[in-house]
Design an enzyme around this catalytic site. Structure first.
Site, mmCIF file in Angstrom:
data_model
loop_
_atom_site.group_PDB
_atom_site.id
_atom_site.type_symbol
_atom_site.label_atom_id
_atom_site.label_comp_id
_atom_site.label_asym_id
_atom_site.label_seq_id
_atom_site.Cartn_x
_atom_site.Cartn_y
_atom_site.Cartn_z
ATOM 1 N N SER A 293 0.746 -1.120 0.035
ATOM 2 C CA SER A 293 -0.044 -0.072 0.115
ATOM 3 C C SER A 293 0.734 1.278 0.043
ATOM 4 O O SER A 293 0.255 2.239 -0.437
ATOM 5 C CB SER A 293 -0.943 -0.026 1.061
ATOM 6 N N GLY A 295 5.201 3.095 0.611
ATOM 7 C CA GLY A 295 6.657 2.909 0.835
ATOM 8 C C GLY A 295 7.159 1.781 -0.408
ATOM 9 O O GLY A 295 6.912 2.144 -1.528
ATOM 10 N N ILE A 296 8.344 1.197 0.192
ATOM 11 C CA ILE A 296 9.018 0.296 -0.742
ATOM 12 C C ILE A 296 7.979 -0.644 -1.626
ATOM 13 O O ILE A 296 8.215 -0.825 -2.692
ATOM 14 C CB ILE A 296 10.151 -0.399 0.037
ATOM 15 N N TYR A 435 14.356 -5.345 15.325
ATOM 16 C CA TYR A 435 14.326 -5.251 13.790
ATOM 17 C C TYR A 435 15.420 -5.939 13.116
ATOM 18 O O TYR A 435 15.692 -6.616 12.241
ATOM 19 C CB TYR A 435 14.311 -3.482 13.407
HETATM 20 N N1 LIG Z 1 12.269 2.564 4.876
HETATM 21 C C1 LIG Z 1 13.625 2.281 5.247
HETATM 22 O O1 LIG Z 1 14.316 2.989 5.379
HETATM 23 C C2 LIG Z 1 14.007 0.658 5.026
HETATM 24 C C3 LIG Z 1 15.186 0.526 5.032
HETATM 25 C C4 LIG Z 1 15.640 -1.027 4.901
HETATM 26 C C5 LIG Z 1 14.442 -1.671 5.060
HETATM 27 N N2 LIG Z 1 13.182 -1.568 4.812
HETATM 28 C C6 LIG Z 1 12.250 -2.884 4.794
HETATM 29 O O2 LIG Z 1 11.369 -2.406 3.738
HETATM 30 C C7 LIG Z 1 10.145 -2.946 3.895
HETATM 31 C C8 LIG Z 1 9.241 -1.908 3.807
HETATM 32 O O3 LIG Z 1 9.305 -0.876 4.575
HETATM 33 P P1 LIG Z 1 8.839 0.849 4.279
HETATM 34 O O4 LIG Z 1 9.906 1.548 4.600
HETATM 35 O O5 LIG Z 1 8.269 0.675 2.906
HETATM 36 O O6 LIG Z 1 7.652 0.750 5.384
HETATM 37 P P2 LIG Z 1 6.184 1.527 5.175
HETATM 38 O O7 LIG Z 1 6.212 2.789 4.596
HETATM 39 O O8 LIG Z 1 5.822 1.549 6.694
HETATM 40 O O9 LIG Z 1 5.574 0.461 4.686
HETATM 41 C C9 LIG Z 1 5.002 -0.970 5.236
HETATM 42 C C10 LIG Z 1 4.064 -1.741 4.441
HETATM 43 O O10 LIG Z 1 3.762 -2.776 5.156
HETATM 44 C C11 LIG Z 1 2.456 -2.979 5.267
HETATM 45 N N3 LIG Z 1 2.050 -3.553 6.653
HETATM 46 C C12 LIG Z 1 2.786 -2.978 7.814
HETATM 47 N N4 LIG Z 1 2.142 -3.856 8.806
HETATM 48 C C13 LIG Z 1 1.389 -4.689 8.241
HETATM 49 C C14 LIG Z 1 0.684 -5.783 8.506
HETATM 50 N N5 LIG Z 1 0.518 -6.085 10.013
HETATM 51 N N6 LIG Z 1 0.057 -6.770 7.827
HETATM 52 C C15 LIG Z 1 0.151 -6.584 6.608
HETATM 53 N N7 LIG Z 1 0.934 -5.302 5.835
HETATM 54 C C16 LIG Z 1 1.408 -4.590 6.685
HETATM 55 C C17 LIG Z 1 2.061 -1.505 5.165
HETATM 56 O O11 LIG Z 1 0.613 -1.209 4.710
HETATM 57 P P3 LIG Z 1 -0.671 -1.104 5.675
HETATM 58 O O12 LIG Z 1 -0.384 -0.084 6.755
HETATM 59 O O13 LIG Z 1 -1.644 -0.381 4.943
HETATM 60 O O14 LIG Z 1 -0.927 -2.538 6.508
HETATM 61 C C18 LIG Z 1 2.606 -0.792 4.281
HETATM 62 O O15 LIG Z 1 2.313 -1.145 2.958
HETATM 63 C C19 LIG Z 1 10.075 -3.351 5.619
HETATM 64 O O16 LIG Z 1 10.298 -4.774 5.493
HETATM 65 C C20 LIG Z 1 11.538 -2.740 6.068
HETATM 66 O O17 LIG Z 1 11.889 -3.567 7.095
HETATM 67 C C21 LIG Z 1 12.929 -0.245 4.850
#
Ligand SMILES: NC(=O)c1ccc[n+]([C@@H]2O[C@H](COP(=O)([O-])OP(=O)(O)OC[C@H]3O[C@@H](n4cnc5c(N)ncnc54)[C@H](OP(=O)(O)O)[C@@H]3O)[C@@H](O)[C@H]2O)c1
Length: 636
Positions: A293, A295-296, A435
């Protein structure tokens, strides 16, 4: 000889630094170029979308040519001599870019296979032989440097070349992954309203200092570079700041609208062409993206749609999913299903699998992206949060990989992508302990799974990004040092491009950004564990004065809040959906999947263990899961 060797090593180091994950071309077609009509085009259709599409063939970049028949391409290409020359020049430039990307990939991949201790020896080997520097001109050190380079080549040849050969290629619309020129990326734009989340006293955003500051920091370009000096009083009036901010957001909205129009026009053109030339290829199955939905995850879904791969989008926020699915269907013409599921609850991953099975959707690509992070010391976090994070970051991805992986193994094709993190490579970052532990779990699982699935032609990739901006994760840790390092935080779009390309090529590990690669491959092996831990902790914590960099947020917060009254909870964030996706164009309802029933519950409320035979594989022969025997047709 020595000169050639040194030059080659220098080239290697340079190409590692210039990483190859920039967007392959400045893609958006200008509105002007779309509205010029070409004499060879059939512009008889009257609807407004096809007026735009009729002149696609006279525009650069050449991605629409992939969709046109060879005859059309030839006729339009030779329509004018200046256009032809221009196009020839552009094509040469494109080939050079592809060649450069190949070289970068090769060198960067070789570098990833260097043994950790090789770096100092390799540096010594770079020093010209005639320079007699004591210690550094040691022939033994030189030999070790060259030997490690040789080991890197052997390791690369075994891991990458051999494994990529054994992988079963997916039936993609653009089969040459290296040379594919894709349609533009549909960006997500910020809402046009002024953020009034932090209300000072007045709800009027033009006089609300905190709201303005927050918005300025959030959306202005180079915010990370300048946010450290944001405490300095801004010399210009608030009114001017608000106007500037609004203009910037309007420009982003306009850019998105132009790209949206162009993509819809491309779809119209493609539909006309498909009517003439029937596609006889065997279709690729769906790509299931968890956390799609925002972010990445959203960026990965858009990137997969650019490759014309049908999608199943999974997250909790169904409104966002439906809007995204509509956008992707309109712009890229791919089929999209949406599924609302909270993967932080037990057994939901199994239910997701069951739902796709019952709907008859074949999943060929699985993207384990959904994940959360909580900042703070682990013992102070509520147990419920700890359980949810473990369930979401570790358990769900393992269960989904097991269930869908088994299907892929049976079909002998597929790809699994884990969106892990660089923090998973560091042995424990305090304040991000859980994490980083769950990400280390994912890294380890991905590498092992890649080896296990190799005989069946299924590729498993572990994507390890560093700091990624415009995500919820970045908003939660907004005051951390890493967001203030110039050019370090990456856009989700770049991460998605690198990740999807690596996944389609079947690479095992991919670290986007040369800073992250430098950390993982040079600093981490070279420094003692305590020191690289300190680097990671410093990057992911707020900047502190020297000698107070103790990273004890719990203790500090306790000391600070000792005499303070508890702060009231922050108000709920207003939904910005209306602004995000209020776009022109037909709005269709995507295929809405409904999550299957929960497993049985006992009368006293205790959950019954789910019978694995009930969940999956019951319709397969148990023999299917057995190892292939050498010499039989099962063995590859
Ligand atoms: N951002 C960074 O700097 C970074 C760096 C390294 C790795 N990552 C990794 O990249 C991945 C995505 O991160 P992001 O930064 O894009 O985070 P984000 O913007 O918070 O997005 C997280 C996504 O996961 C979904 N989500 C969260 N909780 C959920 C649940 N209980 N069930 C189903 N879906 C769920 C959210 O959708 P809903 O809220 O609609 O459920 C959203 O689409 C993660 O695994 C994170 O660890 C991120």
């Amino acid at each position: 000889m020595s000169f050639c060797r040194n030059a080659a090593l220098l080239l290697l180091i340079l190409t590692i630094c210039v990483n190859g994950e920039r967007p392959s071309s400045s893609l958006p077609l200008s509105r002007r170029s779309l509205q010029q009509s070409s004499p060879n085009d059939d512009s008889s259709s009257t609807n407004d979308k096809s007026i735009v599409s009729s002149s696609f063939s006279s525009a650069w970049p050449p991605w629409p040519f992939n969709l046109l028949s060879p005859t059309t391409t030839t006729t339009t290409t030779r329509s004018s001599s200046s256009g032809w020359k221009n196009r020839a020049w552009q094509q040469t430039r494109q080939s050079l870019k592809v060649a450069a990307r190949h070289t970068q990939q090769l060198t960067s991949s070789l570098y990833m296979h260097l043994p950790p201790a090789a770096h100092p020896f390799l540096m010594i080997a770079c020093i010209p032989r005639h320079q007699k520097i004591p210690l550094f001109s040691n022939p033994l050190a030189r030999s070790i440097g060259l030997a490690s380079m040789g080991m890197a080549i052997v390791s690369w040849a075994h891991c990458d070349w051999y494994r990529q050969k054994s992988l079963v290629p997916l039936p993609l619309v653009y089969p040459d992954v290296h040379r594919a020129i894709l349609p533009p990326f549909l960006p997500e734009t910020p809402p046009l309203e002024v953020n009034t989340r932090n209300k000072d006293s007045s709800p009027d955003p033009t006089t609300n200092r905190a709201g303005i500051e927050e918005n300025r920091n959030q959306w202005l370009p180079f915010r990370h570079k300048w946010s450290s000096i944001s405490k300095i009083p801004w010399p210009l009036s608030r009114r001017w700041q608000t106007m500037r901010q609004k203009r910037h957001m309007q420009r982003l909205q306009e850019r998105r609208r132009v790209i949206y129009d162009e993509l819809v026009a491309l779809q119209t053109l493609k539909r006309q062409q498909t009517m003439k030339h029937e596609d006889t290829k065997e279709p690729l199955g769906y790509a299931l993206v968890t956390g799609a939905s925002k972010g990445i995850g959203r960026a990965i879904a858009v990137e997969l749609a650019r490759w014309e791969i049908p999608l199943i989008l999974v997250a909790r926020n169904i409104d966002r999913l439906i809007s995204l699915a509509n956008d992707l269907e309109n712009c890229y013409g791919v089929k999209c299903c949406v599924l609302e599921a909270d993967l932080s609850k037990p057994h939901v991953a199994e239910r997701v699998y069951k739902t796709t099975q019952e709907a008859g959707l074949r999943v060929d690509i699985l993207v384990n992206n959904a994940g959360t992070a909580s900042h703070g010391i682990i013992v102070d976090q509520p147990l419920k949060e700890v359980n949810q994070m473990l369930q979401l970051n570790a358990d769900s991805s393992a269960v989904l990989s097991n269930l869908f992986g088994h299907e892929m193994k049976k079909r002998r094709r597929g790809r699994i992508l884990f969106v892990s993190s660089v923090s998973g490579t560091v042995a424990g970052i305090s304040t991000l302990a859980l994490y980083s532990a769950t990400k280390a779990f994912q890294n380890s699982l991905a590498v092992a799974l890649a080896k296990e699935m190799e005989p069946w032609g299924v590729g498993v990739t572990c994507l390890m990004p560093g700091a990624v901006e415009d995500t919820d994760f970045s908003k939660n840790t907004d005051n951390a040092l890493c967001w203030k390092i110039p050019f370090y935080p990456k856009k989700p779009q770049i991460i998605a491009k690198v990740g999807v390309r690596a996944m389609l090529l079947g690479e095992t590990e991919v670290v986007p950004g040369w800073q992250n690669r430098f950390f993982v491959k040079v600093l981490k092996p070279a420094l003692p564990q305590r020191l690289h831990n300190v680097i990671a902790e410093t990057a992911w914590n707020p900047i502190r004065p020297p000698f107070q960099n103790s990273h004890r947020p719990g203790l500090d917060a306790e000391n600070q809040n000792h005499n303070k009254s508890p702060t009231p909870p922050a108000p709920a964030r207003p939904s910005n959906l209306g602004h995000f996706f209020s776009q022109p164009g037909p709005q269709r309802l995507p295929r809405l999947l409904l999550l299957g029933p929960e497993p049985n519950e006992m009368n006293d409320g205790a959950k019954v263990e789910v019978d694995p035979s009930d969940l999956s594989h019951d319709h397969y022969d148990e023999d299917d899961r057995s190892e292939p025997v050498e010499g039989t047709s099962d063995f590859k």
